[in-house]
Structures are given as C-alpha cells and as structure tokens.
Design an enzyme around this catalytic site. Sequence first.
Site, PDB file in Angstrom:
ATOM      1  N   LYS A 103       0.841  -1.204   0.000  1.00  0.00           N
ATOM      2  CA  LYS A 103       0.000   0.000   0.000  1.00  0.00           C
ATOM      3  C   LYS A 103       0.877   1.256   0.000  1.00  0.00           C
ATOM      4  O   LYS A 103       0.607   2.214  -0.712  1.00  0.00           O
ATOM      5  CB  LYS A 103      -0.964  -0.029   1.204  1.00  0.00           C
ATOM      6  CG  LYS A 103      -2.066  -1.058   1.009  1.00  0.00           C
ATOM      7  CD  LYS A 103      -2.855  -1.374   2.270  1.00  0.00           C
ATOM      8  CE  LYS A 103      -3.767  -2.581   2.009  1.00  0.00           C
ATOM      9  NZ  LYS A 103      -4.521  -3.018   3.182  1.00  0.00           N
ATOM     10  N   GLN A 157      -4.861  -1.898   9.418  1.00  0.00           N
ATOM     11  CA  GLN A 157      -4.707  -3.228   8.810  1.00  0.00           C
ATOM     12  C   GLN A 157      -5.276  -4.313   9.735  1.00  0.00           C
ATOM     13  O   GLN A 157      -4.897  -4.397  10.903  1.00  0.00           O
ATOM     14  CB  GLN A 157      -3.217  -3.477   8.521  1.00  0.00           C
ATOM     15  CG  GLN A 157      -2.941  -4.731   7.731  1.00  0.00           C
ATOM     16  CD  GLN A 157      -3.494  -4.691   6.312  1.00  0.00           C
ATOM     17  OE1 GLN A 157      -3.364  -3.711   5.606  1.00  0.00           O
ATOM     18  NE2 GLN A 157      -4.145  -5.767   5.900  1.00  0.00           N
ATOM     19  N   ASP A 205     -11.424   2.109   3.446  1.00  0.00           N
ATOM     20  CA  ASP A 205     -11.698   0.674   3.313  1.00  0.00           C
ATOM     21  C   ASP A 205     -13.202   0.424   3.197  1.00  0.00           C
ATOM     22  O   ASP A 205     -13.627  -0.684   2.868  1.00  0.00           O
ATOM     23  CB  ASP A 205     -11.185  -0.078   4.556  1.00  0.00           C
ATOM     24  CG  ASP A 205      -9.824  -0.723   4.334  1.00  0.00           C
ATOM     25  OD1 ASP A 205      -9.480  -0.964   3.168  1.00  0.00           O
ATOM     26  OD2 ASP A 205      -9.125  -0.975   5.335  1.00  0.00           O
TER      27      ASP A 205
END
Length: 283
Positions: A52, A96, A119
């Site tokens: 990322k 994460q 997300d």
Amino acid sequence: MAKLIDGKVISAAVKNEVATEVAALKEKGVTPGLAVIIVGEDPASKVYVANKEKACEQLGMASFKYALPENTTENELLELINKLNNDSSVNGILCQLPLPRHLNEELIINSIIPEKDVDAFHPQNVGKIMIGNYDFLPCTPAGIMEMLKYENIEIEGKECVVIGRSNIVGKPMSMLLLHKNGTVTVCHSRTKNLKDVCRRADILVAAVGRANFVTADMVKPGAVVIDVGINRLENGKLCGDVNFAEVEPVASYITPVPGGVGPMTIATLMKNTLTAAKKQNNI
Ligand code: NDP
C-alpha cells in the site's frame, strides 16, 4: 481453455487514471494522503502494508505509516486515530486487519470518521453500500467489479454465486453484483449441496480462505471464476481458493493467484483515497 483476467494489467490501468488525477490535484495544492496503521508483527499484514505504501509512492500520494507494537492499548490506538481524523493532510485512514486479540476491531473501525474510511468498513459506509449510494466502494469487491467491466463480462440477469459471507468480501461483493442486476446466491459453511449451487453460477466468486477449495466439478462449463483467496502453502507459495489447474480448462475466464484480485484491491484503495481528498477539499 479460460481467458486469464490479468489483475496486474487492469490495476495498472486504474492506477494510471488515479496518478493523472493526483497530478492535477497537486497543481491545486492538494496532495492526497493515506495513513496506514499496523499493530503487531503479522507477516502477511506487513507485506500488504508495504504494498500500500509502495502504491501511494508510485501514484504521487503521501503515505503515513504507523507501525505500533503488539502490546498497544485500545486507548493508544484510539488516540492515534483521533489525531489522524483531525489531521487535514490525511485524507484516508486504514487500520490493517486482523488486529491483535486484545483490541476490539469493531470499536477501532467505528472510530475512523466515515469521510476518511477508505476501506469502507464503517457502518455508515456499509449502509450506503447496501442502499447503492456510496462514496467509497469496498476495495476487494470493487476491484472485482472493475475486472468484470474491463473484460466486458455481462452481469445483468446472470446467476452469480459468492462463496463466503464476510463483511470485507462476501457480503459487499454480493451487493455490488446485485446492484448490477445479477441474480445472487451467497454461500457459507452451512450451505447445503454447495457443489450443486456453485454449478449454477455463470459468475462464481470464491472468498473462502481455503486452498484449492473450488474444484472442477463445482464449476459450470463456461463460467467466469473469480478467486479472492490468498492462502500460503507449506512450501511458502501463494495459492488461491480455486484449484486453478483443474478449473482453468472448464471456465471461460479465470483470475490467477497471485496477480489477480490482490492488485485490484490496492488500486481501489488508491482510488478511494483520491475520492476522499477531492471531497474533503470540495473539488
Ligand atoms: P473469512 O474467513 O472472514 O470468511 C470466509 C467465508 O468462507 C465465511 O463466510 C465462511 O462461512 C466461508 N466458508 C468457510 N468454509 C466454508 C465451506 N467449507 N463451505 C462454504 N463456505 C465456507 O475470510 P475473508 O472473506 O476475509 O477472506 C476470504 C479469503 O480472501 C482469504 O483467503 C483472504 O486471505 C482473501 N482475501 C483476499 C483479498 C485480496 O485482496 N485478494 C482481500 C481480502 C481477503 P461462515 O460465515 O459460515 O463461517
């Protein structure tokens, strides 16, 4: 023999579009920024976070990495998220997953303000996805939709079967297919006659988390097979949820692992960060 849907090629096309828009935004004095938080030492998570960061760098975005120790307390993490929520140079925040067990994942996800939840895990964004009026698309399912679009694969009226009902992949995937007028069936560990249900699918999406789970006898000849799974075998190699060698001769299209859905997930994340930066700057 199936046509391979190449996630590397398609994600590169998406990223190119994003990079062009990032360059235009920078001329207006706005650099999209993504904050990525990782807690602990999970090796797979470390790889995802590094990818990322690399993508941000490639596309000219700012990335802010927060690698916190395994014993980070909930309060410490919430304080950091609060700080990032209020930092105007940070347009997107992601934490994460999975988090260490002592941290309440739901509480943490809900503490990221919906405007920065790139997300699309916050209940407000999940609700919007359900209604079909969304700011952020959930990264993996949206990446898959982009692949289907790129290959001109028709969804309307097609039998779509999704194996897996997680909040991250299975459920939002089924919603996006439904929004495109697919006839969607969602399967899970309690589904009866899974093989028969899967064999009905014109489009079969496997998000199970079990290596080689989908075998040739579960696939209708000519079906489009999308493999979301990322499983590490004992020999260290990555492997999908679909038994590629068996299924590839039966399917019309298939995604490989690696190089399929994975790169698309990251490309969508970049797209979401760009969207967030534009919205937060009223552009
Ligand atoms: P989860 O473990 O959260 O969900 C797995 C789903 O599979 C559950 O709904 C479970 O059913 C179902 N399942 C398990 N066993 C069976 C079975 N025998 N028959 C039918 N259904 C079954 O996983 P995720 O959705 O988070 O991830 C799935 C896979 O995708 C993983 O390999 C993950 O690493 C990968 N992944 C890949 C991404 C990418 O970018 N390529 C992004 C995110 C995930 P039940 O609900 O009943 O337990």
